[in-house]
Design a protein around this motif. Structure first.
Motif, short mmCIF file in Angstrom:
data_model
loop_
_atom_site.label_atom_id
_atom_site.label_comp_id
_atom_site.label_asym_id
_atom_site.label_seq_id
_atom_site.Cartn_x
_atom_site.Cartn_y
_atom_site.Cartn_z
N GLY A 1 -6.23 3.20 10.79
CA GLY A 1 -5.56 3.01 9.50
C GLY A 1 -4.07 2.82 9.58
N LEU A 2 -3.52 2.66 10.81
CA LEU A 2 -2.07 2.51 10.94
C LEU A 2 -1.56 1.18 10.40
CD1 LEU A 2 -1.34 4.01 14.49
CD2 LEU A 2 -1.09 5.10 12.26
N LEU A 3 -2.43 0.17 10.27
CA LEU A 3 -2.01 -1.13 9.75
C LEU A 3 -2.28 -1.29 8.26
CD1 LEU A 3 -3.14 -3.62 12.57
CD2 LEU A 3 -1.10 -2.19 12.43
N SER A 4 -2.79 -0.26 7.62
CA SER A 4 -3.22 -0.37 6.23
C SER A 4 -2.05 -0.19 5.26
CB SER A 4 -4.29 0.68 5.92
OG SER A 4 -5.41 0.52 6.76
N LEU B 1 -5.54 -6.42 3.76
CA LEU B 1 -4.38 -5.64 4.18
C LEU B 1 -4.57 -4.16 3.87
CD1 LEU B 1 -1.48 -8.05 3.18
CD2 LEU B 1 -2.22 -7.45 5.48
N ALA B 2 -5.27 -3.86 2.78
CA ALA B 2 -5.55 -2.46 2.46
C ALA B 2 -6.44 -1.82 3.51
CB ALA B 2 -6.19 -2.36 1.08
N GLU B 3 -7.31 -2.61 4.13
CA GLU B 3 -8.19 -2.10 5.17
C GLU B 3 -7.58 -2.21 6.57
OE1 GLU B 3 -11.81 -4.24 4.81
OE2 GLU B 3 -12.24 -3.52 2.78
N GLY B 4 -6.41 -2.82 6.67
CA GLY B 4 -5.83 -3.05 7.99
C GLY B 4 -6.59 -4.08 8.79
N ALA B 5 -7.26 -4.98 8.10
CA ALA B 5 -8.16 -5.92 8.77
C ALA B 5 -7.46 -7.19 9.24
CB ALA B 5 -9.32 -6.29 7.83
#
Length: 376
Positions: A36-39, A97-101
């Motif tokens: 979750g660091l990219l979320s 972006l909310a999922e860090g995908a």
């Protein structure tokens, strides 16, 4: 987003493998996504509250300064889209972006003008509601693997714009990398050429609006992100050094019986606390919507302070730990690694350049207001 000890250890192993070969830490980024660091929350009722993002950058920085800056650059791009993207672009990218995908790379450096955010040599063309760009970039961190790009380009009238380009909508030509630095090795910046045609709705901040985006959010986040990453790296080394002192009787006696060494420990804490306080203050000011000359000075001050104090703290840790615990490539304290990484901090958008900018601003604004009076 706090990491548990097991995940941090796994991430450290992944970035260390990449650091040895000066290659991008793709395995570590996969783990960072899953953690979750990219979320980033696009539906946040207070979108200028950077505290969750700063926490993610700080945690990544505890793994390595390079991973912290990589995560910070991605979250900077995502935050700018959340604040300044068109409604259509936000609706399209928000869930991913909310999922860090999706991982967004930053394309702002130019071959001729370097890191000058106010200029671009790449002029776009428009036709039928679409934009065509051909961008030659000398340095793109993560350019080999990122899913999309935020690209600084020039309008025909010379004003800079920022354009979102999905990788699958672009022709990406990677150049040969000469990346073999002292530190920050796994940031693995590569040259690339990017050709694409995208809808007008992918312009972030409006045509020619990048100057406003930089002043409002892009520039502030850059300094906040760097500070959080460097602070995370230095603080992690400090805590590891304290554990090493506690666990090694000879070192514990050497430190505990020496006023010089105890004073050096205090100096490390003072350096890192100064950065932490300045970072918290700037994050709070940004959330409150502060702007203007004094805020710009403090933004630049944060970067200079973090670059100098975090490196100074790690340098002092070398003296405290000595050859076995400070200078050697010791996986226990990781001080040698952080020393090499943080030596670049003052060079990354040069401290001297920022000091000159602040000098000009101070001639205009003076030395700021008096300290806030205490409540009676």
């Amino acid at each position: 987003m706090l990491l548990d000890d097991d995940l941090r250890a796994t991430l450290i192993e992944a970035v260390d493998d990449a650091e040895r070969d000066a290659r991008f830490p793709a395995d570590a980024m996969k783990l960072a996504r899953e953690a979750g660091l990219l979320s980033i929350a696009f539906d946040d009722p207070d979108p200028r509250d950077l505290r969750p993002l700063v926490e993610s950058i700080y945690e990544a920085g505890r793994v390595s300064a390079a991973l912290g800056t990589i995560v910070g650059m991605h979250l900077q791009q995502a935050h700018v889209i959340a604040l300044h993207g068109t409604d259509e672009l936000r609706a399209e990218l928000g869930p991913a972006l909310a999922e860090g995908a999706t991982y967004i790379g930053s394309v702002t450096t130019e071959r001729n003008s370097g890191g000058d955010l106010r200029a671009s040599d790449s002029v776009i063309t428009r036709a039928g509601g679409r934009i065509t760009l051909d961008r030659d970039a000398p340095i793109v961190t993560g350019g080999e693997v990122c899913d999309s790009f935020l690209v600084k380009v020039s309008e025909p009238d010379g004003r800079p714009s920022l354009v979102y380009v999905p990788r699958d909508a672009a022709e990406v030509e990677l150049g040969r990398s000469a990346w073999d630095p002292m530190g920050m090795r796994e940031s693995a910046s590569v040259p690339l050429r990017l050709r694409a045609t995208v809808p007008e709705r992918n312009v972030v901040g409006g045509p020619g609006g990048f100057d406003r985006v930089v002043s409002d959010s892009f520039g502030v986040f850059a300094h906040i992100g760097w500070a959080a990453a460097w602070l995370g790296a230095a603080t992690e080394c400090g805590n590891r050094l304290v554990r090493a002192i506690r666990e090694a009787p000879t070192l514990r006696r050497k430190i505990g019986e020496s006023e010089l060494m105890l004073g050096r420990l205090a100096a490390v804490h003072s350096d890192l606390d100064a950065v932490r306080l300045a970072l918290d203050a700037l994050v709070a000011g940004y959330a409150a919507g502060r702007s203007g000359t004094e805020f710009a000075i403090r933004t630049n001050d944060l970067k200079v302070l973090a670059a100098t104090r975090c490196f100074a703290a790690v340098d002092t840790m070398v003296e405290i730990g000595g050859l076995p615990h400070g200078y050697m490539r010791d996986p226990g304290t990781r001080i040698e690694r952080a020393f090499r990484d943080l030596r670049s901090a003052s060079l990354n958008f040069s401290n001297d350049r920022l000091a000159a900018i602040n000098g000009k601003l101070i001639l205009r604004a003076g030395f700021g207001p008096a300290p806030t009076a205490r409540a009676r």
